[in-house]
Design an enzyme around this catalytic site. Sequence first.
Site, PDB file in Angstrom:
ATOM      1  N   ASP A   3      13.254  -6.174  11.678  1.00 45.34           N
ATOM      2  CA  ASP A   3      12.662  -5.933  10.500  1.00 45.34           C
ATOM      3  C   ASP A   3      12.959  -7.024   9.373  1.00 45.34           C
ATOM      4  O   ASP A   3      13.760  -7.761   9.632  1.00 45.34           O
ATOM      5  CB  ASP A   3      12.868  -4.579   9.734  1.00 45.34           C
ATOM      6  CG  ASP A   3      11.639  -3.976   8.959  1.00 45.34           C
ATOM      7  OD1 ASP A   3      10.917  -4.809   8.494  1.00 45.34           O
ATOM      8  OD2 ASP A   3      11.630  -2.614   8.622  1.00 45.34           O
ATOM      9  N   GLU A  20       2.920   4.955  -3.852  1.00 43.84           N
ATOM     10  CA  GLU A  20       3.703   5.134  -2.861  1.00 43.84           C
ATOM     11  C   GLU A  20       3.421   4.299  -1.673  1.00 43.84           C
ATOM     12  O   GLU A  20       2.467   3.915  -1.456  1.00 43.84           O
ATOM     13  CB  GLU A  20       3.248   6.788  -2.288  1.00 43.84           C
ATOM     14  CG  GLU A  20       1.795   6.869  -1.830  1.00 43.84           C
ATOM     15  CD  GLU A  20       1.741   8.117  -1.031  1.00 43.84           C
ATOM     16  OE1 GLU A  20       2.480   8.755  -0.743  1.00 43.84           O
ATOM     17  OE2 GLU A  20       0.422   8.367  -0.712  1.00 43.84           O
TER      18      GLU A  20
END
Length: 865
Positions: free
Chosen positions: A262, A610
């Site tokens: 990542d 979000e």
Amino acid sequence: MCFISLFLVFSCSKKETEFKFQNQSLSTEERVVDLISLMTLKEKISQMRYDAPAIERLGVPEYNWWNECLHGVARAGEATVFPQAIGMGATWNPDLIFNMGTVVSDEARAKYHQFISKGQRRMGQGLTFWTPNINIFRDPRWGRGQETYGEDPYLTSRIGVNYIKGLQGDNEKYLKVVATAKHFAVHSGPEKSRHQDNYVTTKKDLYETYLPAFEAAVKEAKVHSVMCAYNRYNGKPCCGSDLLLQKILREEWGFSGYVVSDCWAINDFWEEDKHAVVETPEEAGALAVMSGTDLNCGSVYDPNLNEAVLKELIDEKQLDVALVRLFTARFKLGMFDDQKDVEWSKIPYSVVASEKHYKLSEQIAKESMVLLKNDNNILPLSKSLKSIAVIGPNADSKQALLGNYHGTPNNFITPLKGLQEKLPNTTINYALGSYIAKEWPTLKAIPKEVLKNEKGTGLKAEYYNNSNLEGEPVFTKSDATVNFIWTPVRPIKNLKSDDFSVRWSGEIVPEEAGEYRIGLKASSYAKLYINDSLKFEYSADYEPKLEYFDAKLKAKEAFKIRIEYSNTLSDPQAHLVWAKLNEDLLSPALEAAKKSEVVILCLGLSPEVEGEEMPVVIEGFDKGDRSKITLPKIQLELVKKIQKLGKPTVVVLMNGSALAINWTAENIHAILEAWYPGEFGGNAIADILFGDYNPSGKLPVTFYKSVKDLPDFKNYDMENRTYKYFKGEPLFPFGHGLSYAKFEYSNLKISDKIAKNEDIVISVDVKNNSKYSGKEVVQCYVTHKNDTLKNNPIRSLVDFKKVLITANETKTVTFKIPSTKYARISEEGKKVIESGIINISIGGKQPDKSVTPEDNVLITKVQIQ
């Protein structure tokens, strides 16, 4: 000697090659090994970073591995935008998602070949996609849960496997694209502490909940790439975990592809405020590679691996192992072959954002929507209504269509627009009603009437054919507003690349005094100046980014504004936006409702609050995650005020995670969950509300009543989490979803006794006893009654089928449940099949406490001998 271009589109005979690796008649393995043998150490290391540079002497072009296609090709210019992944899960239709993977990879291939024909090889322009996210949505507070297929490992695996297969294609020699299963493993928030957290689970939870979807991706879908997660697992960073990357992934499952970190996750290995498991970047790089992380999204490997080799922290041969995996992928994608031989290179660009793909996006949107409540059959609504009110912060929100990790659509069919098109002869009274949250106003483009320059309204705009505002502008004009998405056409004709820049200048002269929020949302790179002072600047190399400030403004009092925008990406856009704070939005909404026959309230959340590791900290939201799972107070106030009017009211939710809408569920007659439904979401909502489509979606997550029902967010034990272990009463259970049709189950056939390891064969008749044709998701759950193993799930989904049943038709649905599906997982993480009683339920929902005889959920016992 044949000339080999950097684009490696050979114009000469295959036999006329300078290097052995260019000979297409050799095996991929031979070609890869030969290429790597020709590289210097420095060149090898350079190819292990996501933005790998060209090796011109070998004819190896630059390649950027970073690309996304979570629900359509992202950040690469125009593309079809499908419903967000959580909506894909809510379809419970793996075949449909396979079709989606096929058309997304069609667009990806078409775009890639157009890019390389123009010499473009930047982020978002390659064939290696960091999709899908098959983490388990174990807690509704996680802001990235919207990217997943829900809370159940089996449902997640079925959707994930089919999407991967659609993406990677079925050619024996060439991959269509590379899919990436992420984030491996045990990863689902919190966002703000993901770089520091260490998650510990039992082996049972690891193998029962967190690994099955990844195992299916590797073994069934043959996914060619896996992304390791930010967090630590059992003390080891996931990108430096021998357990995860070597023992489980490669040894147990036989994974032969490559692992990518990542982004900037390996920096966490040594940084003091992060994992800090080593002291230096060289040690971090060496640990990651030796553990099995082949590709670095970040800047640790290059140049630090060179120092690591010199210090003998790692052997160069270990770098070769990683390089073999990476170049195998590039060769399998056909990047070093004559493009005439690569089947996928023949896909025309005309497939991108085509009518066929649009229809599929709209179909998936329809199948994703879940009818949560429909008391007194208030839905479907009549098209003969003379007036309706469409109210709410998501009624006309473009962002609420998209979710995060989205592409750039050519259409934005909001609920308001979809209803207007559906009902051209009906008066539609629209009002915003409220913001998403009190502290998060709805920003709209600053109108031309308040933007001024020396020639009149709007801003002076100077356009440059480079990304640095250098030299003289190509042209200068007045732009009425700054509200641009330059897709597919660029603002400057005949640009040879995506590089251009714009300077806007002038004044803002507000007509009304008050407190305002002023923001700039842009891709790539931008600066905003107020009265010649720099207010903010930012890079947005991932998704268009919003920065803003609040200011008290006086009526008719001008202040200078200047924007400097630089683009290097494929989806350029810039938006100068504002909102007047503390406005009375409620009164206009009530007036709109009073003069309407029916009220449609479009509520929920927004990907602006979000999502992934965000700066937003307001009531209920915490840096991408949610600190509360209730509907924001300002929206709940709106619902209550509207309900008091006594009008027939329908609530449409648009959100990426479950909402505790307790009051709304008790007091509003009809509720439709629409998720973030893609560019045609408004059409799908209108079709369902007015009966042109029968809703068929089912919840892929549990809707809880309170955050108090949940364990601590950082606790990764599965106890009291998801439908499998939650002991409380949910607001809406996993698997729930209503239809306009009435489905009746009968004639369940199943052996009452079977031998261990034998398949359980089931058949059941499902009748559509109504006037509506519709699709039913037939769900099969297993509950083990013997207690020889600890911590058994309450029930587990073991199979499902989505079937179309026309009005008054009966269909027989069959299942074959192998022992690997109904086996239990022991505390040691092993599959165990024991003698004893298991309960099997078949129906359109779980056999939970709320099931009544009218639900037609059939339950039977089977003796495993």
